[in-house]
Write a protein that holds these residues in place. Structure first.
Motif, PDB file in Angstrom:
ATOM      1  N   ILE A 113      46.721  44.371  53.704  1.00 63.35           N
ATOM      2  CA  ILE A 113      46.822  44.843  52.320  1.00 63.35           C
ATOM      3  C   ILE A 113      46.642  43.702  51.324  1.00 63.35           C
ATOM      4  N   ILE A 114      47.278  42.567  51.613  1.00 60.35           N
ATOM      5  CA  ILE A 114      47.293  41.472  50.635  1.00 60.35           C
ATOM      6  C   ILE A 114      45.880  41.007  50.278  1.00 60.35           C
ATOM      7  N   PRO A 115      45.031  40.701  51.276  1.00 54.62           N
ATOM      8  CA  PRO A 115      43.668  40.286  50.897  1.00 54.62           C
ATOM      9  C   PRO A 115      42.900  41.396  50.189  1.00 54.62           C
ATOM     10  N   PHE A 116      43.176  42.646  50.568  1.00 49.37           N
ATOM     11  CA  PHE A 116      42.496  43.796  49.974  1.00 49.37           C
ATOM     12  C   PHE A 116      42.878  43.918  48.486  1.00 49.37           C
ATOM     13  N   ALA A 117      44.188  43.792  48.195  1.00 48.76           N
ATOM     14  CA  ALA A 117      44.662  43.899  46.810  1.00 48.76           C
ATOM     15  C   ALA A 117      44.163  42.718  45.982  1.00 48.76           C
ATOM     16  N   VAL A 118      44.192  41.518  46.576  1.00 44.09           N
ATOM     17  CA  VAL A 118      43.699  40.336  45.870  1.00 44.09           C
ATOM     18  C   VAL A 118      42.214  40.513  45.557  1.00 44.09           C
ATOM     19  N   ALA A 119      41.465  41.020  46.546  1.00 39.95           N
ATOM     20  CA  ALA A 119      40.029  41.223  46.346  1.00 39.95           C
ATOM     21  C   ALA A 119      39.777  42.252  45.244  1.00 39.95           C
ATOM     22  N   TYR A 120      40.599  43.322  45.207  1.00 44.74           N
ATOM     23  CA  TYR A 120      40.461  44.308  44.121  1.00 44.74           C
ATOM     24  C   TYR A 120      40.677  43.649  42.764  1.00 44.74           C
ATOM     25  N   ALA A 121      41.783  42.867  42.679  1.00 41.26           N
ATOM     26  CA  ALA A 121      42.142  42.265  41.396  1.00 41.26           C
ATOM     27  C   ALA A 121      41.061  41.295  40.929  1.00 41.26           C
ATOM     28  N   VAL A 122      40.529  40.521  41.878  1.00 41.59           N
ATOM     29  CA  VAL A 122      39.474  39.563  41.539  1.00 41.59           C
ATOM     30  C   VAL A 122      38.232  40.310  41.043  1.00 41.59           C
ATOM     31  N   THR A 123      37.879  41.409  41.745  1.00 38.38           N
ATOM     32  CA  THR A 123      36.722  42.218  41.334  1.00 38.38           C
ATOM     33  C   THR A 123      36.935  42.819  39.951  1.00 38.38           C
ATOM     34  N   ALA A 124      38.150  43.326  39.709  1.00 41.70           N
ATOM     35  CA  ALA A 124      38.447  43.963  38.424  1.00 41.70           C
ATOM     36  C   ALA A 124      38.391  42.948  37.282  1.00 41.70           C
ATOM     37  N   ARG A 125      38.953  41.754  37.517  1.00 41.06           N
ATOM     38  CA  ARG A 125      38.926  40.716  36.485  1.00 41.06           C
ATOM     39  C   ARG A 125      37.487  40.289  36.202  1.00 41.06           C
ATOM     40  N   ALA A 126      36.690  40.187  37.290  1.00 38.72           N
ATOM     41  CA  ALA A 126      35.283  39.801  37.119  1.00 38.72           C
ATOM     42  C   ALA A 126      34.523  40.862  36.343  1.00 38.72           C
ATOM     43  N   ALA A 127      35.002  42.140  36.419  1.00 39.13           N
ATOM     44  CA  ALA A 127      34.345  43.235  35.702  1.00 39.13           C
ATOM     45  C   ALA A 127      34.777  43.286  34.238  1.00 39.13           C
ATOM     46  N   GLY A 128      35.688  42.384  33.844  1.00 38.39           N
ATOM     47  CA  GLY A 128      36.083  42.306  32.445  1.00 38.39           C
ATOM     48  C   GLY A 128      37.418  42.968  32.130  1.00 38.39           C
ATOM     49  N   LEU A 129      38.137  43.473  33.130  1.00 38.40           N
ATOM     50  CA  LEU A 129      39.458  44.054  32.892  1.00 38.40           C
ATOM     51  C   LEU A 129      40.478  42.935  32.669  1.00 38.40           C
ATOM     52  N   GLY A 130      41.429  43.192  31.773  1.00 37.52           N
ATOM     53  CA  GLY A 130      42.492  42.220  31.550  1.00 37.52           C
ATOM     54  C   GLY A 130      43.505  42.259  32.687  1.00 37.52           C
ATOM     55  N   VAL A 131      44.419  41.279  32.691  1.00 30.50           N
ATOM     56  CA  VAL A 131      45.465  41.243  33.708  1.00 30.50           C
ATOM     57  C   VAL A 131      46.300  42.529  33.655  1.00 30.50           C
ATOM     58  N   GLY A 132      46.662  42.941  32.434  1.00 28.90           N
ATOM     59  CA  GLY A 132      47.475  44.151  32.266  1.00 28.90           C
ATOM     60  C   GLY A 132      46.751  45.394  32.740  1.00 28.90           C
ATOM     61  N   GLU A 133      45.451  45.492  32.439  1.00 27.91           N
ATOM     62  CA  GLU A 133      44.671  46.664  32.851  1.00 27.91           C
ATOM     63  C   GLU A 133      44.518  46.713  34.368  1.00 27.91           C
ATOM     64  N   THR A 134      44.273  45.529  34.959  1.00 30.26           N
ATOM     65  CA  THR A 134      44.145  45.434  36.410  1.00 30.26           C
ATOM     66  C   THR A 134      45.446  45.884  37.082  1.00 30.26           C
ATOM     67  N   GLN A 135      46.576  45.431  36.512  1.00 31.45           N
ATOM     68  CA  GLN A 135      47.886  45.782  37.073  1.00 31.45           C
ATOM     69  C   GLN A 135      48.206  47.255  36.837  1.00 31.45           C
ATOM     70  N   LEU A 136      47.870  47.768  35.674  1.00 27.36           N
ATOM     71  CA  LEU A 136      48.168  49.171  35.345  1.00 27.36           C
ATOM     72  C   LEU A 136      47.567  50.116  36.381  1.00 27.36           C
ATOM     73  N   MET A 137      46.354  49.814  36.824  1.00 25.35           N
ATOM     74  CA  MET A 137      45.700  50.691  37.793  1.00 25.35           C
ATOM     75  C   MET A 137      46.443  50.672  39.129  1.00 25.35           C
ATOM     76  N   SER A 138      46.933  49.494  39.533  1.00 27.37           N
ATOM     77  CA  SER A 138      47.688  49.405  40.780  1.00 27.37           C
ATOM     78  C   SER A 138      49.028  50.128  40.671  1.00 27.37           C
ATOM     79  N   LEU A 139      49.623  50.107  39.469  1.00 24.65           N
ATOM     80  CA  LEU A 139      50.926  50.751  39.271  1.00 24.65           C
ATOM     81  C   LEU A 139      50.806  52.267  39.211  1.00 24.65           C
ATOM     82  N   THR A 140      49.707  52.784  38.678  1.00 24.49           N
ATOM     83  CA  THR A 140      49.588  54.231  38.476  1.00 24.49           C
ATOM     84  C   THR A 140      48.721  54.887  39.550  1.00 24.49           C
ATOM     85  N   VAL A 141      47.451  54.535  39.602  1.00 22.00           N
ATOM     86  CA  VAL A 141      46.532  55.184  40.547  1.00 22.00           C
ATOM     87  C   VAL A 141      46.950  54.851  41.985  1.00 22.00           C
ATOM     88  N   PHE A 142      47.226  53.586  42.258  1.00 19.15           N
ATOM     89  CA  PHE A 142      47.738  53.131  43.546  1.00 19.15           C
ATOM     90  C   PHE A 142      46.956  53.746  44.709  1.00 19.15           C
TER      91      PHE A 142
END
Lengths: 98, 238
Positions: free
Chosen positions: B29-58
């Motif tokens: 899970i850890i590398p998968f979540a890190v990879a998601y976050a890195v991809t999301a940040r590279a796509a222009g999402l902020g830290v809060g937006e990246t985290q919000l998706m993990s907290l809600t959509v999960f």
């Protein structure tokens, strides 16, 4: 559309799917559909695994890693050992130029 | 409806058994979540937006897909439709779980938010070993074990995104099938199960050349389970 709004919509299409199945579980089902549900995990897990291995550009290495991982899991029934051993085998195959 | 008498399982011991049962999967899970976050940040999402998706959509696969689609400039409705397709399989998990775990209405509402492939898999695989049978505590423990580590790793990945090496260079892609093989192998108890796994897996591989990933899992998953049901009931063994 803003990112938080898209996220909210993603949540709105995900949560109901999760709740729906849990809420319908008390239905009395005929034997065919009980058997169907018993086979859902086997079927879904296989559908997640196979395209991710054979459909990958680096499929020979992944196949080696997964074969070793399955062998370890089968012998030891230890998930963490299977993942670590499989990951190690994947890297050996990768370093060997496969 | 008559409520059957049942053994009452204490909540917290079952919760921690569920929480621990999922811990071997953290490795995947850890590398998968890190990879998601890195991809999301590279796509222009902020830290809060990246985290919000993990907290809600999960939901890992659809978050990954969404991050990729954001990066590619896809339409919002395309992202939402892909998410729906990818996550429709949770209906099957819920149906299967609800037959094995006695849940009250508030418990269902709560358990639904944190239901994932991994929590479902760990719960059905360990269910046979639970004293007094599967309980809400075990299910929620397994679910929140994943939720906690998914969100912590998302946060770490979102912050550290810029300095981490490329996930593909680390070869962590192979961890995802390995983790699911760990769930699949204990379920291959007879020839019918092996036939279903082969048919569904190879069918999904074929379909994946022409259809999006979420739809492939749904179609092959339903098709394989139908095949299993036919194999069992045709011989009057159900």
């Amino acid at each position: 559309m803003s990112v938080p709004l898209v996220t909210l919509l993603m949540w709105l299409v995900t949560y109901p799917a999760r709740l729906l199945g849990l809420s319908l579980g008390r239905l009395k089902l005929p034997p065919f559909w009980l058997a169907f549900l018993r086979f859902v995990p086997v079927s879904v897990f296989a559908a997640l695994i196979v395209p991710d291995v054979l459909g990958s550009p680096e499929w020979p290495r992944r196949l080696v890693g997964c074969a070793v991982g399955v062998g370890l899991m089968w012998r030891t029934r230890n998930l963490a050992l299977g993942i670590l051993g499989g990951f190690g085998a994947y890297w050996l195959a990768r370093l060997a130029g496969l | 409806m008559v409520e059957p008498l049942r053994h009452v399982t204490p909540f917290w011991p079952a919760f921690w058994r569920g929480f621990r049962a999922l811990m071997p999967l953290w490795l995947g899970i850890i590398p998968f979540a890190v990879a998601y976050a890195v991809t999301a940040r590279a796509a222009g999402l902020g830290v809060g937006e990246t985290q919000l998706m993990s907290l809600t959509v999960f939901a890992g696969a659809s978050q990954f897909a969404a991050a990729g689609l954001f990066a590619g400039g896809a339409s919002a409705w395309g992202i939402v439709a892909t998410t729906f397709l990818l996550n429709a399989r949770h209906v099957l998990y819920g149906l299967s779980l609800a037959r094995q775990v006695p849940l009250t209405r508030p418990e269902r509402v709560l358990a639904a938010q944190f239901l994932t492939d991994e929590a479902y898999g760990v719960t059905v695989v360990h269910g046979a070993r639970e004293p007094g049978g599967l309980s809400f505590g075990f299910l929620l423990g397994a679910e929140l074990s994943l939720y906690a580590v998914w969100n912590a790793a998302t946060f770490a990945g979102a912050l550290a995104g810029a300095v981490l090496p490329d996930p593909a260079a680390l070869g962590v892609g192979v961890v995802f099938p390995l983790a699911f093989l760990g769930l699949l192998v204990p379920l291959l108890v007879d020839r019918k199960a092996v036939i279903v796994a082969l048919a569904s897996g190879l069918g999904a591989w074929g379909l994946s050349r022409v259809l999006p990933g979420g739809l492939v899992v749904l179609l092959a998953g339903v098709g394989g389970a139908l095949l299993g049901a036919v194999l069992v009931t045709r011989r009057g063994e159900a």
